[in-house]
Motif scaffolding. Structure first.
Motif, PDB file in Angstrom:
ATOM      1  N   THR A   1       0.788  -1.229   0.000  1.00  0.00           N
ATOM      2  CA  THR A   1       0.000   0.000   0.000  1.00  0.00           C
ATOM      3  C   THR A   1       0.825   1.287   0.000  1.00  0.00           C
ATOM      4  O   THR A   1       0.391   2.291  -0.567  1.00  0.00           O
ATOM      5  N   ALA A   2       1.987   1.305   0.623  1.00  0.00           N
ATOM      6  CA  ALA A   2       2.734   2.568   0.710  1.00  0.00           C
ATOM      7  C   ALA A   2       3.123   3.109  -0.671  1.00  0.00           C
ATOM      8  O   ALA A   2       2.878   4.290  -0.968  1.00  0.00           O
TER       9      ALA A   2
ATOM     10  N   TYR B   1       2.286  13.364   3.089  1.00  0.00           N
ATOM     11  CA  TYR B   1       2.548  11.922   2.940  1.00  0.00           C
ATOM     12  C   TYR B   1       3.858  11.687   2.190  1.00  0.00           C
ATOM     13  O   TYR B   1       4.710  10.888   2.627  1.00  0.00           O
TER      14      TYR B   1
ATOM     15  N   LEU C   1       7.164   9.829   3.712  1.00  0.00           N
ATOM     16  CA  LEU C   1       7.616   8.617   3.020  1.00  0.00           C
ATOM     17  C   LEU C   1       9.021   8.810   2.448  1.00  0.00           C
ATOM     18  O   LEU C   1       9.860   7.908   2.516  1.00  0.00           O
TER      19      LEU C   1
ATOM     20  N   SER D   1       3.842  -1.727   3.604  1.00  0.00           N
ATOM     21  CA  SER D   1       2.523  -1.162   3.867  1.00  0.00           C
ATOM     22  C   SER D   1       2.661   0.256   4.386  1.00  0.00           C
ATOM     23  O   SER D   1       3.707   0.646   4.931  1.00  0.00           O
ATOM     24  N   ILE D   2       1.599   1.037   4.264  1.00  0.00           N
ATOM     25  CA  ILE D   2       1.592   2.391   4.800  1.00  0.00           C
ATOM     26  C   ILE D   2       1.780   2.377   6.316  1.00  0.00           C
ATOM     27  O   ILE D   2       2.419   3.263   6.877  1.00  0.00           O
TER      28      ILE D   2
ATOM     29  N   VAL E   1       5.083   4.429   7.004  1.00  0.00           N
ATOM     30  CA  VAL E   1       4.780   5.828   7.313  1.00  0.00           C
ATOM     31  C   VAL E   1       4.173   6.012   8.696  1.00  0.00           C
ATOM     32  O   VAL E   1       4.716   6.716   9.549  1.00  0.00           O
TER      33      VAL E   1
END
Length: 352
Positions: free
Chosen positions: A93-94, A207, A211, A250-251, A255
């Protein structure tokens, strides 16, 4: 943030949904199926953020193999995306959200990130939670929505909720990975915890900034992939070689667990991730015997069963607490409470 600040919905539709086999398959995963209503899970997700002054047209990130179906389903409910980003390869997802943030312009626009295969029964409560979060989002906070827990779930991540920092919005004290049952029971009894529902709200630039700090190669790969993308109408094909260089994460790990200003809005909104046939049984209407069924089903002297068929007639006599799902040439039968073990069947099928 102004009252008319337009939110950009980002719908993540890249999952394979194998836990709902045999109906959900890689070529037609659960988000493309009508499981809880006449509309598909993808259509229901898009309809939660109707276009207009409040919400922009969605950005959808999907598997390239599903492009035609995704576009057709969204068109059928009048929810055409502003961009349909077709991942050449799955990278979790990230990076997928990074592609969407770049497509949204990479500026101060708030992105509402939603998985395409979740149930939200109380959309009004969801919208109230979004409104509560927006002032902090404008200040650069990353916000997640914490689901009010009603069971010691071990299949979800949990969030430890800290002090309130604005009306209905709390600082996140920590994220808890999927816990063992004893830990989940303790958190439920203690209170002050929520399930991590995987829905997020933050500015695109914020974001990408976090990231980039935590995983520079991920942002570099996403940027290069979008710079080299092929475009046709709303469809965007990121450059495959560039995107393949992205780390997969993954997010949550890349993050949310590492950022400084992370907040949570606890909300009770009839949420389910429909992660199993048991989960679907739990939210389905049931007859006097506690059975939930869909399709051509005959149940005699039967109790507590979940039965779903999209073709052949299924008949049950004198059984209880079973899950029976028939789709095409495949039939799944297992005791209720063990539907997470469908993954064992998927593994066996791969070996066969």
């Amino acid at each position: 943030m102004s009252e008319t600040q337009t939110i950009v919905p980002v719908i993540l539709s890249g999952g394979s949904g194998t836990r709902l086999w045999p109906m959900s398959r890689p070529e037609r995963p659960k988000q493309l199926l009508a499981l809880t209503a006449e509309e598909t899970m993808l259509q229901l997700t898009a309809q939660r953020t109707p276009g207009g002054e409040r919400f922009a047209a969605p950005i959808v990130v999907a598997n390239a193999a599903h492009a035609d179906e995704v576009e057709a389903q969204l068109s059928a409910v009048g929810m055409a995306p502003s961009a349909l980003i077709l991942e050449p390869v799955g990278r979790n997802t990230a990076p997928a959200i990074a592609l969407a943030a770049i497509a949204a312009g990479g500026g101060a626009a708030p992105l509402l990130v939603m998985p395409s295969d979740h149930v939200i029964a109380d959309v009004a409560a969801f919208h109230r939670a979004i409104e509560a979060a927006l002032p902090l989002v404008a200040e650069g906070w990353l916000v997640t929505f914490g689901i009010t827990p009603d069971a010691p779930e071990t299949g979800y991540g949990w969030i430890k909720i800290a002090e309130e920092i604005a009306g209905g919005v709390h600082r996140v004290e920590r994220f808890v990975e999927k816990p063992p049952i004893e830990r989940a029971q303790a958190m439920l009894a203690e209170g002050g915890h929520a399930w991590n529902g995987g829905i997020f709200l933050f500015r695109a630039d914020r974001y990408l900034e976090v990231l980039g700090r935590e995983s520079g190669p991920m942002v570099d790969a996403a940027g290069a992939a979008m710079d080299g993308a092929r475009r046709e109408g709303v469809r965007v094909w990121p450059d495959a070689d560039a995107f393949a260089r992205s780390p997969s994460d993954s997010i949550d790990y890349a993050v949310m667990e590492k950022a400084g200003r992370v907040a949570v809005v606890p909300v009770s909104m009839g949420w389910s991730d429909l992660g199993s046939w048991d989960a679907l049984h739990a939210i389905s209407e049931r007859d006097n015997g506690g059975n939930a069924h869909a399709g051509e089903v005959i149940a005699v002297d039967t109790a507590g069963c979940f039965v779903k068929t999209d073709g052949v007639r299924v008949a049950l006599v004198g059984v209880k607490d079973l899950i029976v799902v028939a789709s095409g040439n495949d039939v799944l039968i297992l005791p209720r409470g063990r539907s997470q073990e469908v993954k064992k069947i998927i593994e066996a099928l791969k070996k066969a």
